[in-house]
Design a protein around this motif. Structure first.
Motif, PDB file in Angstrom:
ATOM      1  N   LEU A 220       0.995  -1.258   0.160  1.00 25.49           N
ATOM      2  CA  LEU A 220       0.044   0.019  -0.008  1.00 25.49           C
ATOM      3  C   LEU A 220       0.804   1.174   0.206  1.00 25.49           C
ATOM      4  O   LEU A 220       1.877   1.413   0.881  1.00 25.49           O
ATOM      5  N   THR A 221       0.606   2.138  -0.728  1.00 25.74           N
ATOM      6  CA  THR A 221       1.233   3.458  -0.990  1.00 25.74           C
ATOM      7  C   THR A 221       0.440   4.467  -0.802  1.00 25.74           C
ATOM      8  O   THR A 221      -1.004   4.343  -0.922  1.00 25.74           O
ATOM      9  N   PRO A 222       0.845   5.901  -0.553  1.00 24.71           N
ATOM     10  CA  PRO A 222       0.071   6.906  -0.507  1.00 24.71           C
ATOM     11  C   PRO A 222      -1.455   6.805  -1.471  1.00 24.71           C
ATOM     12  O   PRO A 222      -1.363   6.523  -2.614  1.00 24.71           O
ATOM     13  N   GLU A 223      -2.405   7.375  -0.625  1.00 22.98           N
ATOM     14  CA  GLU A 223      -3.880   7.260  -1.295  1.00 22.98           C
ATOM     15  C   GLU A 223      -4.422   5.805  -1.536  1.00 22.98           C
ATOM     16  O   GLU A 223      -5.465   5.782  -2.131  1.00 22.98           O
ATOM     17  N   GLN A 224      -3.906   4.987  -0.774  1.00 26.06           N
ATOM     18  CA  GLN A 224      -4.304   3.598  -0.808  1.00 26.06           C
ATOM     19  C   GLN A 224      -4.756   3.108   0.436  1.00 26.06           C
ATOM     20  O   GLN A 224      -4.162   3.698   1.269  1.00 26.06           O
ATOM     21  N   GLY A 225      -5.487   2.163   0.580  1.00 20.67           N
ATOM     22  CA  GLY A 225      -5.806   1.590   1.943  1.00 20.67           C
ATOM     23  C   GLY A 225      -6.835   0.272   1.829  1.00 20.67           C
ATOM     24  O   GLY A 225      -6.460  -0.390   0.855  1.00 20.67           O
ATOM     25  N   ALA A 226      -7.106  -0.085   3.035  1.00 17.64           N
ATOM     26  CA  ALA A 226      -8.146  -1.405   3.081  1.00 17.64           C
ATOM     27  C   ALA A 226      -9.001  -0.971   4.250  1.00 17.64           C
ATOM     28  O   ALA A 226      -8.670  -0.298   5.102  1.00 17.64           O
ATOM     29  N   TRP A 227     -10.097  -2.003   4.107  1.00 22.35           N
ATOM     30  CA  TRP A 227     -11.083  -1.961   5.298  1.00 22.35           C
ATOM     31  C   TRP A 227     -11.453  -3.577   5.532  1.00 22.35           C
ATOM     32  O   TRP A 227     -11.253  -4.096   4.667  1.00 22.35           O
ATOM     33  N   TRP A 228     -11.897  -3.802   6.744  1.00 19.18           N
ATOM     34  CA  TRP A 228     -12.351  -5.116   7.192  1.00 19.18           C
ATOM     35  C   TRP A 228     -13.328  -5.064   8.085  1.00 19.18           C
ATOM     36  O   TRP A 228     -13.540  -3.874   8.803  1.00 19.18           O
ATOM     37  N   GLN A 229     -13.768  -6.323   8.112  1.00 22.85           N
ATOM     38  CA  GLN A 229     -15.202  -6.226   9.009  1.00 22.85           C
ATOM     39  C   GLN A 229     -14.865  -6.655  10.423  1.00 22.85           C
ATOM     40  O   GLN A 229     -15.297  -6.492  11.550  1.00 22.85           O
ATOM     41  N   GLU A 230     -13.645  -7.588  10.623  1.00 21.65           N
ATOM     42  CA  GLU A 230     -13.358  -8.174  11.765  1.00 21.65           C
ATOM     43  C   GLU A 230     -11.864  -8.730  11.746  1.00 21.65           C
ATOM     44  O   GLU A 230     -11.532  -8.868  10.575  1.00 21.65           O
ATOM     45  N   GLY A 231     -11.363  -8.923  12.705  1.00 20.52           N
ATOM     46  CA  GLY A 231      -9.845  -9.727  12.750  1.00 20.52           C
ATOM     47  C   GLY A 231      -8.656  -8.915  13.240  1.00 20.52           C
ATOM     48  O   GLY A 231      -8.860  -7.763  13.401  1.00 20.52           O
ATOM     49  N   SER A 232      -7.684  -9.515  13.210  1.00 17.80           N
ATOM     50  CA  SER A 232      -6.362  -8.964  13.796  1.00 17.80           C
ATOM     51  C   SER A 232      -5.584  -8.900  12.489  1.00 17.80           C
ATOM     52  O   SER A 232      -5.525  -9.949  11.781  1.00 17.80           O
ATOM     53  N   HIS A 233      -4.851  -7.812  12.251  1.00 16.59           N
ATOM     54  CA  HIS A 233      -4.179  -7.505  11.011  1.00 16.59           C
ATOM     55  C   HIS A 233      -2.761  -6.752  11.301  1.00 16.59           C
ATOM     56  O   HIS A 233      -2.986  -5.773  12.424  1.00 16.59           O
ATOM     57  N   THR A 234      -1.766  -7.053  10.767  1.00 18.83           N
ATOM     58  CA  THR A 234      -0.449  -6.577  11.033  1.00 18.83           C
ATOM     59  C   THR A 234      -0.308  -5.544   9.661  1.00 18.83           C
ATOM     60  O   THR A 234      -0.195  -5.985   8.731  1.00 18.83           O
ATOM     61  N   LEU A 235       0.021  -4.122  10.087  1.00 18.67           N
ATOM     62  CA  LEU A 235       0.484  -3.352   8.850  1.00 18.67           C
ATOM     63  C   LEU A 235       1.890  -2.821   9.435  1.00 18.67           C
ATOM     64  O   LEU A 235       2.216  -2.343  10.271  1.00 18.67           O
ATOM     65  N   ARG A 236       2.734  -3.427   8.233  1.00 18.34           N
ATOM     66  CA  ARG A 236       4.222  -3.176   8.378  1.00 18.34           C
ATOM     67  C   ARG A 236       4.621  -1.904   7.553  1.00 18.34           C
ATOM     68  O   ARG A 236       4.461  -1.814   6.518  1.00 18.34           O
ATOM     69  N   LEU A 237       5.359  -0.917   8.365  1.00 18.18           N
ATOM     70  CA  LEU A 237       5.990   0.154   7.473  1.00 18.18           C
ATOM     71  C   LEU A 237       7.228  -0.514   6.815  1.00 18.18           C
ATOM     72  O   LEU A 237       8.218  -1.089   7.447  1.00 18.18           O
TER      73      LEU A 237
END
Length: 181
Positions: free
Chosen positions: A149-166
């Motif tokens: 994911l780069t600027p102006e991008q993203g994600a959404w979810w309804q549930e769960g655990s997620h790791t976002l790495r820089l």
């Protein structure tokens, strides 16, 4: 999990002509949503829609500062990347501080069903379990599952655990966590 790129999203013009919206998600997809997120461009001064029983969080992403006038309830100037929460019942007028267009992230939650917390993160993190969420990349490169994911991008979810790495030395992401009551 759903991924999005703001540059590829459909644009809906406001009826009052003061701006436009790109809807990120509406869950569940109906007028009786639990939560809804969007990116809005404000081109001129104007009124926000009154939405009873809904809490709103607005975050200035880019452009000129915006002053929100909430009748006698509040007067607040949006600053870049600083979320501001207010009740949707308040009639709110948005005034562009220096006349420049602004780009805002908007999150609405039904007060009797869920709560939202919006913050800016600048390092790798893992989300909480059994919660909805939205991430929007402000700067840098981030990895969510196997997706870059780069600027102006993203994600959404309804549930769960997620790791976002820089993935770079520096970066920022707007992170919204939804907690159900």
């Amino acid at each position: 999990m759903e991924f999005f790129d703001v540059k590829k999203m459909p644009v809906n013009l406001w009826r009052n002509g003061a701006g436009e919206t790109r809807e990120i998600c509406c869950y569940p997809p109906s007028r009786d949503f639990n939560w809804r997120a969007s990116i809005a461009s404000l081109a001129s001064n104007g009124e926000f829609n009154v939405v009873p029983q809904v809490d709103r969080v607005v975050t200035l992403l880019d452009g000129g500062e915006v002053t929100l006038l909430g009748g006698g309830a509040f007067r607040h100037t949006l600053k870049r990347h600083q979320p501001f929460t207010f009740a949707g019942e308040h009639p709110v007028r948005a005034e562009l501080t220096d006349g420049r267009m602004s780009l805002d992230f908007n999150l609405m939650t039904r007060r009797d069903r869920c709560r939202a917390q919006v913050r800016v993160a600048d390092r790798t993190f893992t989300t909480g379990r059994a919660r909805g969420g939205i991430v929007y990349v402000l700067s840098g490169a981030w990895q969510l599952n196997d997706k870059l994911l780069t600027p102006e991008q993203g994600a959404w979810w309804q549930e769960g655990s997620h790791t976002l790495r820089l993935l770079k030395a520096e970066g920022q992401v707007l992170f919204s966590e939804i907690t159900y009551l």
